[in-house]
Design a protein around this motif. Structure first.
Motif, PDB file in Angstrom:
ATOM      1  N   LEU A  67       3.818  -3.413   5.827  1.00 18.98           N
ATOM      2  CA  LEU A  67       2.655  -2.788   5.200  1.00 18.98           C
ATOM      3  C   LEU A  67       2.086  -3.708   4.129  1.00 18.98           C
ATOM      4  N   ASP A  68       0.788  -3.901   4.162  1.00 17.80           N
ATOM      5  CA  ASP A  68       0.075  -4.642   3.132  1.00 17.80           C
ATOM      6  C   ASP A  68      -0.546  -3.603   2.191  1.00 17.80           C
ATOM      7  N   PRO A  69       0.083  -3.359   1.028  1.00 15.74           N
ATOM      8  CA  PRO A  69      -0.409  -2.314   0.125  1.00 15.74           C
ATOM      9  C   PRO A  69      -1.852  -2.546  -0.331  1.00 15.74           C
ATOM     10  N   GLY A  70      -2.247  -3.793  -0.500  1.00 15.93           N
ATOM     11  CA  GLY A  70      -3.620  -4.084  -0.924  1.00 15.93           C
ATOM     12  C   GLY A  70      -4.637  -3.638   0.106  1.00 15.93           C
ATOM     13  N   ARG A  71      -4.360  -3.915   1.373  1.00 16.83           N
ATOM     14  CA  ARG A  71      -5.280  -3.490   2.439  1.00 16.83           C
ATOM     15  C   ARG A  71      -5.319  -1.971   2.545  1.00 16.83           C
ATOM     16  N   LEU A  72      -4.144  -1.338   2.374  1.00 20.96           N
ATOM     17  CA  LEU A  72      -4.093   0.124   2.432  1.00 20.96           C
ATOM     18  C   LEU A  72      -4.918   0.731   1.300  1.00 20.96           C
ATOM     19  N   ARG A  73      -4.753   0.215   0.107  1.00 20.86           N
ATOM     20  CA  ARG A  73      -5.489   0.755  -1.043  1.00 20.86           C
ATOM     21  C   ARG A  73      -6.983   0.449  -0.961  1.00 20.86           C
ATOM     22  N   ALA A  74      -7.360  -0.568  -0.222  1.00 21.99           N
ATOM     23  CA  ALA A  74      -8.791  -0.837  -0.022  1.00 21.99           C
ATOM     24  C   ALA A  74      -9.446   0.296   0.767  1.00 21.99           C
ATOM     25  N   LEU A  75      -8.666   0.918   1.654  1.00 19.07           N
ATOM     26  CA  LEU A  75      -9.188   2.044   2.432  1.00 19.07           C
ATOM     27  C   LEU A  75      -9.039   3.370   1.697  1.00 19.07           C
ATOM     28  N   ASP A  76      -7.984   3.460   0.870  1.00 16.88           N
ATOM     29  CA  ASP A  76      -7.732   4.692   0.125  1.00 16.88           C
ATOM     30  C   ASP A  76      -6.984   4.354  -1.161  1.00 16.88           C
ATOM     31  N   PRO A  77      -7.692   4.274  -2.273  1.00 15.50           N
ATOM     32  CA  PRO A  77      -7.049   3.910  -3.535  1.00 15.50           C
ATOM     33  C   PRO A  77      -5.913   4.851  -3.951  1.00 15.50           C
ATOM     34  N   GLN A  78      -5.922   6.091  -3.472  1.00 14.71           N
ATOM     35  CA  GLN A  78      -4.867   7.044  -3.810  1.00 14.71           C
ATOM     36  C   GLN A  78      -3.770   7.139  -2.737  1.00 14.71           C
ATOM     37  N   ALA A  79      -3.729   6.222  -1.821  1.00 16.12           N
ATOM     38  CA  ALA A  79      -2.749   6.277  -0.724  1.00 16.12           C
ATOM     39  C   ALA A  79      -1.327   6.263  -1.264  1.00 16.12           C
ATOM     40  N   ASP A  80      -0.458   7.025  -0.634  1.00 13.07           N
ATOM     41  CA  ASP A  80       0.961   7.078  -0.983  1.00 13.07           C
ATOM     42  C   ASP A  80       1.671   5.927  -0.267  1.00 13.07           C
ATOM     43  N   VAL A  81       1.729   4.773  -0.914  1.00 15.40           N
ATOM     44  CA  VAL A  81       2.283   3.570  -0.296  1.00 15.40           C
ATOM     45  C   VAL A  81       3.736   3.783   0.110  1.00 15.40           C
ATOM     46  N   ASP A  82       4.542   4.391  -0.756  1.00 21.55           N
ATOM     47  CA  ASP A  82       5.953   4.611  -0.428  1.00 21.55           C
ATOM     48  C   ASP A  82       6.110   5.573   0.750  1.00 21.55           C
ATOM     49  N   GLY A  83       5.278   6.606   0.785  1.00 27.24           N
ATOM     50  CA  GLY A  83       5.329   7.546   1.907  1.00 27.24           C
ATOM     51  C   GLY A  83       4.949   6.886   3.216  1.00 27.24           C
ATOM     52  N   VAL A  84       3.938   6.020   3.188  1.00 27.21           N
ATOM     53  CA  VAL A  84       3.529   5.298   4.398  1.00 27.21           C
ATOM     54  C   VAL A  84       4.642   4.352   4.828  1.00 27.21           C
ATOM     55  N   ARG A  85       5.271   3.669   3.886  1.00 24.59           N
ATOM     56  CA  ARG A  85       6.404   2.782   4.233  1.00 24.59           C
ATOM     57  C   ARG A  85       7.527   3.559   4.908  1.00 24.59           C
ATOM     58  N   ARG A  86       7.842   4.750   4.390  1.00 25.73           N
ATOM     59  CA  ARG A  86       8.888   5.577   5.012  1.00 25.73           C
ATOM     60  C   ARG A  86       8.494   5.961   6.439  1.00 25.73           C
ATOM     61  N   ALA A  87       7.233   6.337   6.624  1.00 29.80           N
ATOM     62  CA  ALA A  87       6.765   6.714   7.970  1.00 29.80           C
ATOM     63  C   ALA A  87       6.838   5.524   8.919  1.00 29.80           C
ATOM     64  N   LEU A  88       6.487   4.337   8.448  1.00 37.44           N
ATOM     65  CA  LEU A  88       6.577   3.138   9.285  1.00 37.44           C
ATOM     66  C   LEU A  88       8.021   2.819   9.634  1.00 37.44           C
ATOM     67  N   SER A  89       8.913   2.972   8.679  1.00 38.46           N
ATOM     68  CA  SER A  89      10.324   2.651   8.948  1.00 38.46           C
ATOM     69  C   SER A  89      10.927   3.580   9.993  1.00 38.46           C
ATOM     70  N   ALA A  90      10.338   4.763  10.175  1.00 37.04           N
ATOM     71  CA  ALA A  90      10.825   5.687  11.205  1.00 37.04           C
ATOM     72  C   ALA A  90      10.683   5.082  12.597  1.00 37.04           C
TER      73      ALA A  90
END
Length: 125
Positions: free
Chosen positions: A43-66
Motif C-alpha cells: 500500500l502506498d499511503p500517499g496515493r491512498l490519501r490523495a483519493l481520500d485524506p481521511q482513509a483508514d490506512v491501517d484498516g486498509v493494510r489489514r484488509a490487504l494482508s487478508a
C-alpha cells in the motif's frame, strides 16, 4: 521449458466506492498445474490519501494482508479449501474498499517470477 496457464487479478483499493477511483495495491496469482496461489500486496499511503485524506490506512493494510493470509498453507479462514476455490472466492465481485479486479490469464514457466513481474508492472508503476 514448459509453460502453464495461470490466472491473476489486480487487488485494488477504492476508498470511496461511490466515486469509482482506485489504486492498485497488489496482485493475486493462481496456477493450477503448479499448485500455486500467492498474493503480493503493498500500500502506498500517499496515493491512498490523495483519493481520500481521511482513509483508514491501517484498516486498509489489514484488509490487504487478508489476501496474503488466505493464500497461506497454515492459517487463515480458507486454509482447508482447495487453491482454486480460494482464488475464486478472493476474486468474487465485491462492493468494498479492497477488492479484486477482473481475472486475466497468461502462460508462465515460473509463477513466482510472473507474480513479481506483474506486481512491478501493475502496482509499482
Amino acid at each position: 521449458m514448459s509453460r502453464d496457464v495461470y490466472e491473476y487479478a489486480v487487488i485494488r483499493v477504492m476508498p470511496k466506492v461511490e466515486r469509482g477511483e482506485l489504486i492498485n495495491a497488489g496482485v493475486l496469482l493462481y496456477c493450477q498445474p503448479r499448485d500455486y496461489l500467492c498474493a503480493k500486496v503493498e500500500l502506498d499511503p500517499g496515493r491512498l490519501r490523495a483519493l481520500d485524506p481521511q482513509a483508514d490506512v491501517d484498516g486498509v493494510r489489514r484488509a490487504l494482508s487478508a489476501y496474503e493470509l488466505a493464500c497461506g498453507e497454515e492459517c487463515g479462514p480458507l486454509a482447508g479449501e482447495p487453491l482454486g476455490g480460494r482464488f475464486r472466492w478472493l476474486t468474487a465481485p465485491r462492493s468494498t474498499i479492497v477488492q479484486a479486479g477482473p481475472v486475466h490469464a497468461g502462460l508462465t514457466a515460473d509463477p513466482g517470477t510472473e507474480l513479481a513481474r506483474l506486481f512491478d508492472k501493475l502496482v509499482r508503476i
